[in-house]
Design a protein around this motif. Structure first.
Motif, PDB file in Angstrom:
ATOM      1  N   SER A   1       2.001  -4.068   2.276  1.00  0.00           N
ATOM      2  CA  SER A   1       1.215  -2.979   2.842  1.00  0.00           C
ATOM      3  C   SER A   1       2.017  -2.274   3.937  1.00  0.00           C
ATOM      4  O   SER A   1       3.092  -1.751   3.644  1.00  0.00           O
ATOM      5  CB  SER A   1      -0.129  -3.507   3.339  1.00  0.00           C
TER       6      SER A   1
ATOM      7  N   LYS B   1     -10.950   5.033   0.988  1.00  0.00           N
ATOM      8  CA  LYS B   1     -10.844   5.878   2.183  1.00  0.00           C
ATOM      9  C   LYS B   1     -11.482   7.250   1.986  1.00  0.00           C
ATOM     10  O   LYS B   1     -11.442   7.808   0.895  1.00  0.00           O
ATOM     11  CB  LYS B   1      -9.363   6.040   2.561  1.00  0.00           C
TER      12      LYS B   1
ATOM     13  N   GLY C   1      -1.146  -3.504   8.740  1.00  0.00           N
ATOM     14  CA  GLY C   1      -1.851  -2.437   9.447  1.00  0.00           C
ATOM     15  C   GLY C   1      -1.028  -1.725  10.512  1.00  0.00           C
ATOM     16  O   GLY C   1      -1.582  -1.059  11.383  1.00  0.00           O
TER      17      GLY C   1
ATOM     18  N   SER D   1      -7.728  -1.809   8.001  1.00  0.00           N
ATOM     19  CA  SER D   1      -6.877  -1.000   8.851  1.00  0.00           C
ATOM     20  C   SER D   1      -7.670   0.245   9.162  1.00  0.00           C
ATOM     21  O   SER D   1      -8.867   0.190   9.260  1.00  0.00           O
ATOM     22  CB  SER D   1      -5.586  -0.657   8.134  1.00  0.00           C
TER      23      SER D   1
ATOM     24  N   ASP E   1      -5.864   1.682  -1.156  1.00  0.00           N
ATOM     25  CA  ASP E   1      -5.466   1.902   0.229  1.00  0.00           C
ATOM     26  C   ASP E   1      -4.528   3.097   0.337  1.00  0.00           C
ATOM     27  O   ASP E   1      -4.458   3.747   1.386  1.00  0.00           O
ATOM     28  CB  ASP E   1      -4.816   0.649   0.832  1.00  0.00           C
TER      29      ASP E   1
ATOM     30  N   GLU F   1      -3.019   5.212  11.295  1.00  0.00           N
ATOM     31  CA  GLU F   1      -1.800   6.022  11.261  1.00  0.00           C
ATOM     32  C   GLU F   1      -1.794   7.064  12.379  1.00  0.00           C
ATOM     33  O   GLU F   1      -0.725   7.396  12.898  1.00  0.00           O
ATOM     34  CB  GLU F   1      -1.638   6.683   9.886  1.00  0.00           C
TER      35      GLU F   1
HETATM   36  C1  DHB Z   1      -2.517  -1.306   5.754  1.00  0.00           C
HETATM   37  C2  DHB Z   1      -3.583  -0.822   5.021  1.00  0.00           C
HETATM   38  C3  DHB Z   1      -3.904   0.506   5.091  1.00  0.00           C
HETATM   39  O1  DHB Z   1      -4.934   1.007   4.383  1.00  0.00           O
HETATM   40  C4  DHB Z   1      -3.162   1.373   5.893  1.00  0.00           C
HETATM   41  O2  DHB Z   1      -3.506   2.664   5.955  1.00  0.00           O
HETATM   42  C5  DHB Z   1      -2.079   0.884   6.617  1.00  0.00           C
HETATM   43  C6  DHB Z   1      -1.756  -0.455   6.549  1.00  0.00           C
HETATM   44  C7  DHB Z   1      -2.191  -2.753   5.684  1.00  0.00           C
HETATM   45  O3  DHB Z   1      -2.948  -3.512   5.074  1.00  0.00           O
HETATM   46  O4  DHB Z   1      -1.152  -3.147   6.224  1.00  0.00           O
END
Ligand code: DHB
Length: 516
Positions: A227, A387, A96, A146, A468, A401
């Protein structure tokens, strides 16, 4: 923990020459631990030397995060081993884009750290984390939150990579790194971009600076992460020895050494962030949210349209398809990743289980031992997108972000013209530092320029149900590396969710192969 926050006030920017002397690895400063690691070949008892919480820069901003642990196997299944020239797994546990600390870890893979999915006890015996191989699908969207305020900062699956690496006789380095939510007493965000990649590079430099002192082959560093951690691992691989980070590295007193790595292992990398909103709508734009509602059609369509230009600008090529554009990108993803992953999944099932799966997934044609289906049916099969739109640069600045691209006392900022202008004037410009900061966070521009310091061996994975980010992120990263002629092992896990790592044992074998 807030335990050891030693803020340095104002950097002198002095040379690292004397400072580096302080970064000498002390090979005698370890505790000997024993742990039982579950591998494909059964449980293996590993005795190892654990070097704990080593600050890897001379001018740390926050030692809680700017420190690393080293685990060196000395006995595996009762046999003495010498890891002096073994490959080094450099396993980050960032999730995250949050802060990630190894300071409280009690063993490899975190040991008994709290907040660690599957973290073991602190006795050093038995971890209970599992091997991560063959755990199947859907480790899922609920595992790491996240987007906004996810609290999870450690990844269970990096644990299994780290443990399996140790059981294979490799040295394991686990670096901490600053993350986006860190804020000092003056209200300044000191872990926002590019802090995490600067820290990881400093940790690599520490390892390479200690060649001959630290066990392991410092020319055979293999990075791993998932991730956000996968994004940073890819970025480490792509940006090796780039001078663009020099001033940042100098500021924290990084060792004077190379930060190039040999190989990069990247699971579901959440990267190419400034193009991720458009990519997301191109990929998942037709999918509903879990609530059953569709995202804003105008926003989704505008972003999808913008993605066509971006995709074309990359000038990537794929065998049999020529230049990758939005007209053939679905075909590329289907033939290169999606159908092969379904084929592998189905082939591994018993006849009865395969029949059952195919009966409830009639969009798949199973013929001659191969799965085939359409892109549209695949999207329907995946179902809910995770999302809303825009997925990354949220209009209300609420995403993780947005925080990642904060600056100073500003917690969150827009980092795309699309979201900035949607909220403000049509001629609004991104803050002046952002174009450079975005570049420091994105592997794609380094690869587009064929950075000579990049890793030449790449292991890239993502689950096919991981929404994600767009699946094009992995597709384009792999295509770019293929086009560069690098050694790429890229694949998707059929029906795998966010963070899936279903072939950790194969990754460990791959390390042996590429470092041989
Ligand atoms: C992670 C997951 C997300 O959806 C993101 O936008 C940024 C990081 C994660 O799991 O690290």
């Amino acid at each position: 923990g807030s335990a050891k926050s030693s803020k340095s006030s104002g950097s002198s920017g002095s040379s690292g020459a004397t400072a580096s002397g302080a970064l000498a690895f002390d090979k005698d400063d370890y505790t000997e631990l024993t742990t039982t690691i579950t591998t494909d070949d059964g449980d293996v008892e590993v005795k190892y030397h654990f070097y704990k919480s080593i600050t890897y820069v001379t001018k740390p901003v926050d030692e809680t995060y700017q420190s690393l642990n080293v685990s060196v196997p000395v006995e595996i299944a009762g046999k003495a081993v010498d890891a002096t020239n073994a490959p080094i797994l450099f396993a980050n546990a960032v999730g995250g884009y949050m802060p990630s600390s190894v300071a409280e870890a009690t063993g490899v893979g975190g040991g008994g750290m709290t907040g660690m999915p599957g973290g073991g006890t602190d006795t050093g015996t038995g971890s209970g984390t599992g091997t991560g191989s063959g755990t199947g699908t859907g480790s899922g969207s609920g595992e790491v939150e996240s987007g906004g305020n996810g609290q999870l900062d450690q990844r269970g699956q990096s644990v299994s990579n780290a443990q399996l690496a140790l059981a294979a006789g490799y040295v394991v380095v686990e670096p901490g790194a600053r993350g986006r939510t860190l804020v000092d007493s003056d209200g300044r965000y000191y872990g926002v971009a590019p802090a995490a990649i600067v820290d990881l590079k400093a940790a690599v430099r520490y390892v390479r600076f200690n060649k001959g002192r630290i066990p392991g082959d410092t020319d055979r560093i293999v990075s791993s992460g998932t991730s956000a951690g996968g994004a940073l691992s890819a970025l480490l691989g792509a940006s090796g020895d780039s001078p663009l980070y020099d001033a940042h590295l100098k500021e924290i007193g990084a060792a004077d050494a190379s930060d190039a790595i040999f190989a990069s292992g990247d699971w579901c990398p959440i990267t190419d962030l400034e193009h991720a909103d458009m990519a997301y709508e191109w990929n998942w734009g037709a999918n509903k949210l879990a609530s059953g509602s569709l995202v804003d059609r105008t926003v989704s369509k505008e972003l999808t349209a913008a993605f066509a230009d971006y995709q074309a600008s990359l000038k990537l090529k794929a065998k049999g398809l020529g230049t990758l554009t939005v007209r053939n990108l679905d075909e590329y993803l289907l033939k290169t990743f999606l159908e092969p992953s379904a084929t592998k999944y189905l082939a591994a099932l018993s006849d009865a289980d395969r029949t059952t799966y195919l009966a409830s997934n009639t969009f798949i044609t199973w013929s001659g031992g191969r799965a085939a289906f359409s892109w549209a049916d695949f999207l329907t099969h995946v179902g809910a997108r995770k999302k809303d739109a825009p997925a990354f640069d949220a209009f209300d600045l609420s995403s993780g972000e947005n925080n990642l691209f904060g600056k100073g006392t500003t917690k969150a900022r827009h980092f795309t013209l699309y979201s900035l202008r949607h909220e403000g004037s049509a001629s609004a410009r991104l803050d002046g530092d952002l174009p450079e900061t975005l570049k420091l966070m994105n592997p794609m521009p380094f690869l587009a320029k064929a950075n000579p310091g990049r890793a030449r061996h790449w292991w890239i994975r993502v689950g096919t149900k991981d929404s994600d980010t767009s699946l094009t992120v992995v597709g384009n990263l792999a295509a770019r590396l293929e086009n560069l002629g690098d050694d790429v092992d890229a694949a998707m896990y059929w029906d795998g969710g966010h963070g899936a790592n279903e072939d950790a044992a194969d990754f460990i074998k791959w390390i042996a192969k590429v470092t041989d």
